[in-house]
Design a protein around this motif. Structure first.
Motif, short mmCIF file in Angstrom:
data_model
loop_
_atom_site.label_atom_id
_atom_site.label_comp_id
_atom_site.label_asym_id
_atom_site.label_seq_id
_atom_site.Cartn_x
_atom_site.Cartn_y
_atom_site.Cartn_z
N LYS A 85 -5.53 21.65 5.68
CA LYS A 85 -5.73 20.55 4.73
C LYS A 85 -7.07 20.73 4.00
N SER B 261 -8.37 5.31 2.94
CA SER B 261 -6.96 5.08 2.56
C SER B 261 -6.73 4.91 1.04
N THR C 266 -6.68 8.33 -0.44
CA THR C 266 -5.46 9.02 -0.01
C THR C 266 -4.28 8.54 -0.85
N GLY D 32 6.86 2.69 5.50
CA GLY D 32 5.51 2.35 5.97
C GLY D 32 4.65 1.82 4.83
N VAL D 33 4.28 0.54 4.93
CA VAL D 33 3.45 -0.06 3.87
C VAL D 33 2.12 -0.53 4.47
N GLY D 34 1.49 0.37 5.23
CA GLY D 34 0.19 0.08 5.85
C GLY D 34 -0.94 0.37 4.88
N VAL E 167 -2.24 3.10 3.60
CA VAL E 167 -1.95 4.00 2.47
C VAL E 167 -0.70 3.53 1.73
N GLY E 168 0.38 3.31 2.46
CA GLY E 168 1.67 2.98 1.84
C GLY E 168 1.60 1.74 0.95
N THR F 295 10.30 -0.19 3.79
CA THR F 295 10.55 -0.60 5.17
C THR F 295 9.27 -0.49 5.98
N ILE G 114 7.76 -1.86 10.31
CA ILE G 114 8.08 -2.69 11.48
C ILE G 114 7.20 -3.94 11.48
N ASP G 115 6.35 -4.03 10.46
CA ASP G 115 5.44 -5.17 10.34
C ASP G 115 5.94 -6.08 9.21
N PRO H 228 14.13 -0.60 9.25
CA PRO H 228 13.50 0.72 9.41
C PRO H 228 14.47 1.89 9.41
N LEU I 214 5.16 7.69 9.85
CA LEU I 214 5.15 8.54 11.03
C LEU I 214 5.39 10.00 10.68
N ASN J 225 1.37 12.49 7.99
CA ASN J 225 1.08 13.84 8.48
C ASN J 225 2.29 14.40 9.21
N GLY K 199 -8.04 11.49 1.33
CA GLY K 199 -8.91 10.83 2.30
C GLY K 199 -9.99 11.76 2.83
P1 NAD Z 1 -1.26 2.48 9.00
O1 NAD Z 1 -1.18 2.35 10.46
O2 NAD Z 1 -2.15 1.57 8.22
O3 NAD Z 1 0.20 2.33 8.35
C1 NAD Z 1 1.35 2.83 8.95
C2 NAD Z 1 2.44 1.80 8.74
O4 NAD Z 1 3.65 2.33 9.25
C3 NAD Z 1 2.18 0.49 9.48
O5 NAD Z 1 2.32 -0.61 8.61
C4 NAD Z 1 3.24 0.50 10.58
O6 NAD Z 1 3.69 -0.80 10.92
C5 NAD Z 1 4.34 1.31 9.93
N1 NAD Z 1 5.29 1.87 10.88
C6 NAD Z 1 5.09 2.27 12.15
N2 NAD Z 1 6.25 2.68 12.70
C7 NAD Z 1 7.20 2.54 11.75
C8 NAD Z 1 8.59 2.79 11.70
N3 NAD Z 1 9.25 3.26 12.75
N4 NAD Z 1 9.27 2.54 10.54
C9 NAD Z 1 8.61 2.04 9.47
N5 NAD Z 1 7.29 1.77 9.46
C10 NAD Z 1 6.60 2.01 10.58
O7 NAD Z 1 -1.62 4.01 8.71
P2 NAD Z 1 -2.10 4.66 7.35
O8 NAD Z 1 -3.58 4.86 7.41
O9 NAD Z 1 -1.50 3.93 6.20
O10 NAD Z 1 -1.45 6.11 7.45
C11 NAD Z 1 -0.07 6.31 7.20
C12 NAD Z 1 0.27 7.78 7.41
O11 NAD Z 1 -0.51 8.57 6.52
C13 NAD Z 1 -0.02 8.31 8.81
O12 NAD Z 1 0.94 9.29 9.13
C14 NAD Z 1 -1.39 8.97 8.65
O13 NAD Z 1 -1.58 10.00 9.61
C15 NAD Z 1 -1.26 9.53 7.26
N6 NAD Z 1 -2.55 9.74 6.59
C16 NAD Z 1 -3.40 8.71 6.39
C17 NAD Z 1 -4.61 8.92 5.74
C18 NAD Z 1 -5.57 7.78 5.46
O14 NAD Z 1 -6.48 7.96 4.64
N7 NAD Z 1 -5.39 6.63 6.08
C19 NAD Z 1 -4.95 10.21 5.29
C20 NAD Z 1 -4.05 11.25 5.48
C21 NAD Z 1 -2.85 11.02 6.14
#
Ligand code: NAD
Length: 346
Positions: free
Chosen positions: A66, A145, A148, A178-180, A182-183, A200, A202-203, A221, A237, A259, A288
């Motif tokens: 990376k 994030s 990223t 995944g809408v955490g 980054v999403g 989608t 799980i939150d 999901p 994931l 990742n 990131g």
């Molecule tokens: P985060 O934990 O904030 O978001 C992840 C989201 O995925 C959460 O809202 C969680 O509830 C959801 N989730 C978990 N299991 C799930 C499932 N089975 N189905 C649907 N949603 C599900 O993490 P993030 O920081 O947003 O990172 C997201 C991804 O990006 C990870 O794989 C991370 O390794 C990768 N990443 C993040 C960064 C960064 O800057 N944060 C950089 C490079 C890569």
């Protein structure tokens, strides 16, 4: 160790144990050819030591690749702490981890990863200067994030250009898993660009918030793989592209933040055969670490981050073009370029 399938010529693999705090950690240093090995620290409740070692080795090699693709002066490394991040954390544990990092004298620079927060890193900072992703201090870069997410969005446009002949997302549907951290930001960019969103997570609270902002449709999901979408954006994931999901995906492109999206590298060729253009994860999600690299340099500059991000998006385009021209999987092209860059610096 030397026969381990994921060993891949690591420069050093360091095991740490601290009886007082209960720390069990591995710091894997894959390569320092391009600079100090940088990569986050993950806290995870592994099933056994072998699973922990495998994770450390694969993640640290991934960081080498990376960082090489983002063309930042850093090598690749990663730390893993064995434990449940919800119940096993203590200041003593992170202080012991900080001392472990410090013992490597700058060969490895740590930051946050899954299970580890900015507050944990602040404790690590009490024991070592070799830590980034802080929110206090002169060059502190805070949460990576948003950067990223911006890189993922721009990379998704590059991918769309090749998959559909246009980067105009009006009328295109993107399925976001995944809408955490980054999403969520990726969804905002996509909605602004006119894309229809199916999301989608799980939150439920996170889903509701993003849906309110963007008008996204919410699905269960497991239903995300069956959505009639143009692009799939995995932002949750790893290992989501596998034998089971491959058959179900109806999209023409995959571009997201997560990742290790491919369960095994061979999935890249299977995606190619199905006519799905895959944006290699460690290229598209490098924003990131670019932000973290600006902090490590000791002189954080927004302009430098923007310039590196623009170059990374261009690199992604070059990877996709080469793969399309030669009928090869995109992940193989990215791996080859990353290995060449590391070898050139060795
Ligand atoms: P985060 O934990 O904030 O978001 C992840 C989201 O995925 C959460 O809202 C969680 O509830 C959801 N989730 C978990 N299991 C799930 C499932 N089975 N189905 C649907 N949603 C599900 O993490 P993030 O920081 O947003 O990172 C997201 C991804 O990006 C990870 O794989 C991370 O390794 C990768 N990443 C993040 C960064 C960064 O800057 N944060 C950089 C490079 C890569």
């Amino acid at each position: 160790m030397f026969d381990h399938p994921s060993f891949d010529a690591h420069e050093g693999v360091h095991m740490f144990h601290d009886a007082t705090s209960g720390l069990k950690a591995i710091i894997a240093v894959h390569s320092t050819a391009r600079g100090p090995a940088a990569g986050g620290c993950r806290m995870w409740n592994y099933d056994n030591g072998e699973a922990m070692l495998k994770d450390a080795l694969r993640l640290s090699q991934g960081m080498s690749y990376k960082n090489a693709m983002a063309d930042i002066p850093l090598g690749g490394g990663k730390a893993v702490i064995w434990g449940n991040a919800r119940i096993d954390k203590s200041p003593e544990l992170f202080r012991a981890f900080g001392r472990a990092v410090n013992s490597l004298q700058g060969k490895y620079i740590t930051a946050e990863d899954v299970g580890v927060s900015v507050a944990d890193m602040a404790i690590v900072r009490e024991e070592t200067p070799y830590v980034a992703g802080l929110d206090q201090g002169e060059a502190a870069s805070g949460d990576p994030s948003p950067v990223t997410a911006k890189g993922v969005f721009l990379g998704l446009l590059e991918t769309a250009k090749r998959a559909f002949g246009t980067s105009d997302l009006n009328g295109k549907t993107v399925a976001v898993q995944g809408v955490g951290h980054v999403g969520g930001h990726v969804c905002d960019y996509l909605a602004e660009a006119g894309a229809q969103l199916v999301i989608t997570d799980i939150d439920q609270a996170a889903l509701d918030a993003v849906s309110r902002r963007t008008g996204a449709t919410i699905v269960e999901p497991n239903a995300i793989y069956d959505v009639e979408a143009d692009i799939f954006a995995p932002c949750a994931l790893g290992a989501v592209v596998n034998e089971q999901t491959l058959e179900r995906l109806k999209v023409k492109a995959i571009a997201g933040a997560a990742n290790n999206q491919l369960i095994v590298p061979e999935m890249g060729e299977l995606l190619r055969r199905r006519g799905i253009l895959y944006a290699p994860d460690y290229v598209i999600n490098g924003g990131g670490i670019i932000n973290v690299a600006a902090e490590i340099s000791g002189n954080y500059s927004q302009e430098w981050v923007e310039a590196k991000l623009a170059r990374l998006v261009q690199t992604l385009g070059e990877v996709l073009d080469e793969a399309l021209a030669n009928n090869t999987p995109t992940n193989e092209v990215a791996d080859r370029i990353a290995r060449e860059r590391i070898a050139a610096a060795t």
